[in-house]
Design an enzyme around this catalytic site. Structure first.
Site, PDB file in Angstrom:
ATOM      1  N   LYS A 243      30.433  49.297  91.987  1.00 35.69           N
ATOM      2  CA  LYS A 243      29.123  49.847  92.350  1.00 35.69           C
ATOM      3  C   LYS A 243      27.992  48.996  91.755  1.00 35.69           C
ATOM      4  O   LYS A 243      27.034  48.635  92.446  1.00 35.69           O
ATOM      5  CB  LYS A 243      29.041  51.301  91.852  1.00 35.69           C
ATOM      6  CG  LYS A 243      27.688  51.939  91.939  1.00 35.69           C
ATOM      7  CD  LYS A 243      27.270  52.256  93.368  1.00 35.69           C
ATOM      8  CE  LYS A 243      25.831  52.711  93.375  1.00 35.69           C
ATOM      9  NZ  LYS A 243      25.401  53.471  94.462  1.00 35.69           N
TER      10      LYS A 243
ATOM     11  N   GLU B 159      28.696  56.211  95.181  1.00 34.98           N
ATOM     12  CA  GLU B 159      28.032  56.430  96.467  1.00 34.98           C
ATOM     13  C   GLU B 159      27.296  55.168  96.888  1.00 34.98           C
ATOM     14  O   GLU B 159      26.547  54.611  96.109  1.00 34.98           O
ATOM     15  CB  GLU B 159      27.053  57.607  96.312  1.00 34.98           C
ATOM     16  CG  GLU B 159      26.437  58.053  97.605  1.00 34.98           C
ATOM     17  CD  GLU B 159      27.491  58.237  98.685  1.00 34.98           C
ATOM     18  OE1 GLU B 159      28.299  59.166  98.580  1.00 34.98           O
ATOM     19  OE2 GLU B 159      27.532  57.416  99.634  1.00 34.98           O
TER      20      GLU B 159
ATOM     21  N   CYS C   4      18.044  52.480  92.243  1.00 33.20           N
ATOM     22  CA  CYS C   4      19.325  51.871  91.867  1.00 33.20           C
ATOM     23  C   CYS C   4      19.260  50.418  91.410  1.00 33.20           C
ATOM     24  O   CYS C   4      19.831  50.079  90.376  1.00 33.20           O
ATOM     25  CB  CYS C   4      20.296  51.951  93.039  1.00 33.20           C
ATOM     26  SG  CYS C   4      20.876  53.614  93.321  1.00 33.20           S
TER      27      CYS C   4
END
Ligand code: UDX
Length: 461
Positions: free
Chosen positions: A203, A144, A259
């Site tokens: 990612k 995501e 993150c």
């Protein structure tokens, strides 16, 4: 998941969690009580909940009836054992995979949505492959890329969707099945299909590159303060080069969020594991620079306030790691507070979306887990008790009381409302000299200095 339900009315989406309280909050008839604040989310949940979007604690039932199962659990940095402070803790992912293997009664596509270290899909595959029922699972990686605060917009109009899977006939079929879900509202050119490892590593790499840009501009902000250059002017000048681009060049008190730090630490750990110490050191520097930026900001406050903040009232405008979210994970504000509390400052926090208990919990957590602090001497920091923290930190529900009789104000989140506060009124009610430390460069310098404030902005002399 709510956006999938919104865009695909014929697909039933069920979100399951063992946490009953959280599921109850997602089912609360009053949409104001949803557990996450995100612009536009409550409208989508209200529109789809009970039609094709469901929240439930029946994990077993959802595994049995689902064709595609997304694993979206937490992958925090390990606090103990091998890889402590760096590697991702995969225990929740592993538990999920084991439960899927145990409960499933038919073939499934399992999608890893949590940010995971490279080669996790393989571990999930091994666990799922060991079921004794002869079931077949295809494991896909579908990271995501949404950012908090703009999540709904990012999901409606993503730059890209990434789907990684096995390059076998079954793997490619599974990739196509998930692609066809996103293709309902996203053009196929924006849906990138890769092998699993590329998807997983993309990612980590995307977050590392984004964080690197912030650390790069923040490093220049330190030089600007010494030389008289203006970091915002530099960002504009270099961002006009289309090869560099203008986004993510905003100097700040330091990046936060769930993150960036976690993913870079993961990347560093992976590089060390694969015996690439130079690559590991290169990326670790992004985190070190971010710590340096936070330290510099705290030092600037202490230095300006005549080398001590002991007993002085410092107002914090903002606690969330960025505007338009109530998320505080790794927020720079927590670290700045921690450093000022060591010098026994009295901190008064106002954030439009963060509640009192969260502020206390964040500071308490850091007392026990000062894992990655690069600050010299941090190992000698005192561990404050919950009682001491409650004595030294007050949380306000409006900004003016937080600033009343303050010695200094630190702007730590770029909430829009801070720009239009009645700064004349705030000035009148502060100790003089009245210091403002703008950690987000959002305040009007001309206006504030005109009123009489001593204003510090990041990267401006
Ligand atoms: C990030 C990535 O952007 C997203 O793609 C990924 O899926 C998750 O991690 P998020 O953490 O929600 O998203 O927020 P982001 O907007 O990236 O900001 C992260 C931190 O960097 C914030 O503290 C923000 O204030 C800071 N930041 C961002 C800067 O200091 N300067 C900038 O120019 C941009």
């Amino acid at each position: 998941m709510a956006v999938i339900a919104e865009q695909c009315p014929d697909i039933e989406v069920t979100i399951v969690d063992i946490n009953e309280q959280r599921i109850a909050a997602w089912n609360d008839v009053n949409a104001e009580n949803l557990p996450i604040f995100e612009p536009g989310l409550k409208e989508i949940v209200t529109k789809t909940r009970g039609k094709n979007l469901f929240f439930s604690t029946d994990i077993e039932g959802a595994i049995k009836s689902g064709d595609i199962i997304f694993i979206s659990v937490n992958t925090p940095t390990k606090l103990h054992g091998v890889g402590k402070g760096m590697a991702a803790d995969l225990k929740y992912v592993e538990l999920c995979a084991r439960q899927i293997a145990a409960e499933a009664t038919g073939n499934k596509i399992v999608v890893e949505k949590s940010t995971l270290p490279v080669r996790t899909a393989e571990a999930i595959k091994t666990i799922l492959g060991n079921n004794k029922k002869g079931l077949k699972f295809q494991v896909l990686s579908n990271p995501e890329f949404l950012a908090e605060g703009t999540a709904i917009q990012d999901l409606h109009h993503p730059d890209r969707v990434l789907i990684g899977g096995d390059q076998t006939t079954e793997g490619l079929e599974a990739i196509e099945k998930l692609t066809s879900v996103y293709a309902r509202w996203i053009s196929r050119e924006r849906i990138i299909q890769t092998n699993v490892w590329s998807s997983e590593l993309s990612k980590l790499t995307a977050n590392a590159f984004l964080a690197q840009r912030i650390s790069s501009i923040n490093s220049i902000s330190a030089l600007c303060e010494k030389t008289g250059a203006d970091v915002d002017e530099i960002a504009r000048a270099i961002g006009a080069d289309s090869r560099i681009g203008s986004k993510f060049l905003k100097a700040s008190v330091g990046f936060g969020g769930s993150c960036f730090q976690k993913d870079i630490l993961n990347l560093v750990y992976l590089c060390r594991h694969f015996n690439l110490p130079e690559v590991a050191d290169y990326w670790e520097q992004v985190i070190k620079m971010n710590d340096f930026q936070k330290d510099r900001f705290a030092d600037q406050i202490i230095k300006s306030l005549f080398n001590t903040v002991s007993g002085k009232k410092i107002a914090f405008m903002g606690w969330a790691f960025k505007k338009d979210t109530n998320d505080t994970r790794e927020s720079a504000a927590i670290y700045i507070a921690d450093e000022l509390l060591q010098d026994r400052a009295m901190i008064h926090v106002y954030d439009p979306k963060v509640n009192t208990e969260k502020v206390y919990a964040d500071i308490e957590y850091l007392q026990l887990h000062r894992l990655y602090s690069q600050r010299k001497g941090a190992e000698h920091y005192e561990q404050l008790t919950p009682e001491e923290i409650r004595k030294q930190v007050t949380v306000h529900t409006e900004p003016y009381s937080a600033c009343h009789n303050a010695h200094a104000i630190a702007v730590l989140t770029e909430w829009d409302e801070f720009k239009t506060l009645d700064w004349n009124h705030i000035y009148e009610n502060m100790y003089k000299p009245a210091f403002v430390f703008d950690g987000r460069n959002v305040l009007n310098r001309k206006e504030l200095t005109g009123i009489g404030f001593e204003l510090y902005s990041v990267g401006k002399a």
